[in-house]
Design a protein around this motif. Structure first.
Motif, short mmCIF file in Angstrom:
data_model
loop_
_atom_site.label_atom_id
_atom_site.label_comp_id
_atom_site.label_asym_id
_atom_site.label_seq_id
_atom_site.Cartn_x
_atom_site.Cartn_y
_atom_site.Cartn_z
N THR A 28 100.46 74.12 -19.77
CA THR A 28 101.25 73.24 -20.62
C THR A 28 100.95 71.81 -20.21
O THR A 28 101.50 71.30 -19.23
CB THR A 28 102.75 73.55 -20.48
N PHE A 29 100.08 71.19 -20.98
CA PHE A 29 99.53 69.89 -20.60
C PHE A 29 100.61 68.85 -20.35
O PHE A 29 100.52 68.06 -19.42
CB PHE A 29 98.58 69.43 -21.71
N SER A 30 101.65 68.87 -21.16
CA SER A 30 102.66 67.82 -21.06
C SER A 30 103.51 67.91 -19.79
O SER A 30 104.29 67.00 -19.50
CB SER A 30 103.58 67.86 -22.28
N THR A 31 103.37 68.97 -19.04
CA THR A 31 104.12 69.12 -17.79
C THR A 31 103.35 68.57 -16.59
O THR A 31 103.86 68.59 -15.47
CB THR A 31 104.48 70.58 -17.52
N TYR A 32 102.14 68.09 -16.82
CA TYR A 32 101.31 67.57 -15.73
C TYR A 32 101.14 66.07 -15.83
O TYR A 32 100.88 65.53 -16.91
CB TYR A 32 99.92 68.19 -15.76
N THR A 51 98.38 58.71 -14.85
CA THR A 51 99.40 58.52 -15.87
C THR A 51 100.47 59.59 -15.73
O THR A 51 100.19 60.71 -15.33
CB THR A 51 98.78 58.55 -17.29
N SER A 52 101.68 59.22 -16.05
CA SER A 52 102.80 60.15 -15.97
C SER A 52 102.71 61.20 -17.08
O SER A 52 101.85 61.13 -17.95
CB SER A 52 104.12 59.39 -16.08
N ARG A 53 103.62 62.15 -17.05
CA ARG A 53 103.56 63.27 -17.98
C ARG A 53 103.65 62.82 -19.44
O ARG A 53 102.99 63.39 -20.31
CB ARG A 53 104.70 64.25 -17.70
N ASN A 54 104.45 61.81 -19.69
CA ASN A 54 104.60 61.35 -21.07
C ASN A 54 103.70 60.16 -21.38
O ASN A 54 103.70 59.67 -22.51
CB ASN A 54 106.06 61.01 -21.37
N GLY A 55 102.96 59.69 -20.39
CA GLY A 55 102.03 58.58 -20.61
C GLY A 55 102.67 57.21 -20.55
O GLY A 55 101.98 56.20 -20.70
N ASN A 74 99.21 64.20 -25.65
CA ASN A 74 99.73 65.53 -25.33
C ASN A 74 99.58 66.50 -26.50
O ASN A 74 99.52 67.71 -26.28
CB ASN A 74 101.19 65.42 -24.90
N ALA A 75 99.52 65.98 -27.70
CA ALA A 75 99.31 66.87 -28.85
C ALA A 75 97.91 67.47 -28.85
O ALA A 75 97.69 68.57 -29.38
CB ALA A 75 99.55 66.10 -30.15
N LEU A 76 96.96 66.75 -28.24
CA LEU A 76 95.58 67.22 -28.18
C LEU A 76 95.21 67.78 -26.81
O LEU A 76 94.07 68.18 -26.59
CB LEU A 76 94.62 66.07 -28.52
N CYS A 96 88.71 64.39 -13.51
CA CYS A 96 90.13 64.36 -13.86
C CYS A 96 90.83 65.49 -13.10
O CYS A 96 90.19 66.47 -12.69
CB CYS A 96 90.35 64.48 -15.36
N ALA A 97 92.13 65.34 -12.94
CA ALA A 97 92.89 66.30 -12.16
C ALA A 97 94.35 66.28 -12.58
O ALA A 97 94.83 65.28 -13.14
CB ALA A 97 92.76 66.00 -10.67
N THR A 98 95.06 67.37 -12.28
CA THR A 98 96.47 67.48 -12.62
C THR A 98 97.33 67.42 -11.37
O THR A 98 96.93 67.85 -10.29
CB THR A 98 96.77 68.80 -13.35
#
Length: 122
Positions: A28-32, A51-55, A74-76, A96-98
């Motif tokens: 779930t990309f938006s959680t990272y 960048t934070s989870r919500n950018g 986050n949609a993409l 890149c990394a999470t």
């Protein structure tokens, strides 16, 4: 486990621009939170931006401030690193990394991509 794939690297002349992409899958990309790092030959891996989870919050190392911009969609399920006014010293493999938080500490990042080469000629 999230999988990350970087793209957009290449050879560019000094002063040019590139945009790196980091496509995520399997999580779930938006959680990272997302970070970009780079490693030049013979040098240690270096934090570039996060960048934070919500950018809404972004951080950039001083050497790239005003030239590079991290962002995410986050949609993409994709993070980006827009690189302008490139210099030969920006030459490196970019990763890149999470992470659970936006941080410059590489040890707090869990999943990493395979990297994309950026070469800036003088």
């Amino acid at each position: 486990q999230v999988r990350l794939v970087e793209s957009g690297g290449g050879l560019v002349q000094a002063g040019g621009s590139l945009r790196l992409s980091c496509a995520a899958s399997g999580g779930t990309f938006s959680t990272y939170a997302m970070g970009w790092f780079r490693q030049a030959p013979g040098k240690e891996r270096e934090f570039v931006a996060a960048t934070s989870r919500n950018g809404y919050r972004t951080y950039h190392v001083d050497s790239v401030k005003g030239r590079f911009t991290i962002s995410r969609d986050n949609a993409l399920n994709t993070a980006y690193l827009q690189m302008n006014s490139l210099k030969p010293e920006d030459t490196a493999v970019y990763y890149c990394a999470t992470s659970s938080i936006a941080t410059m500490n590489a040890r707090l990042y869990g999943s990493w991509g395979q990297g994309t080469q950026v070469t800036v000629s003088s």
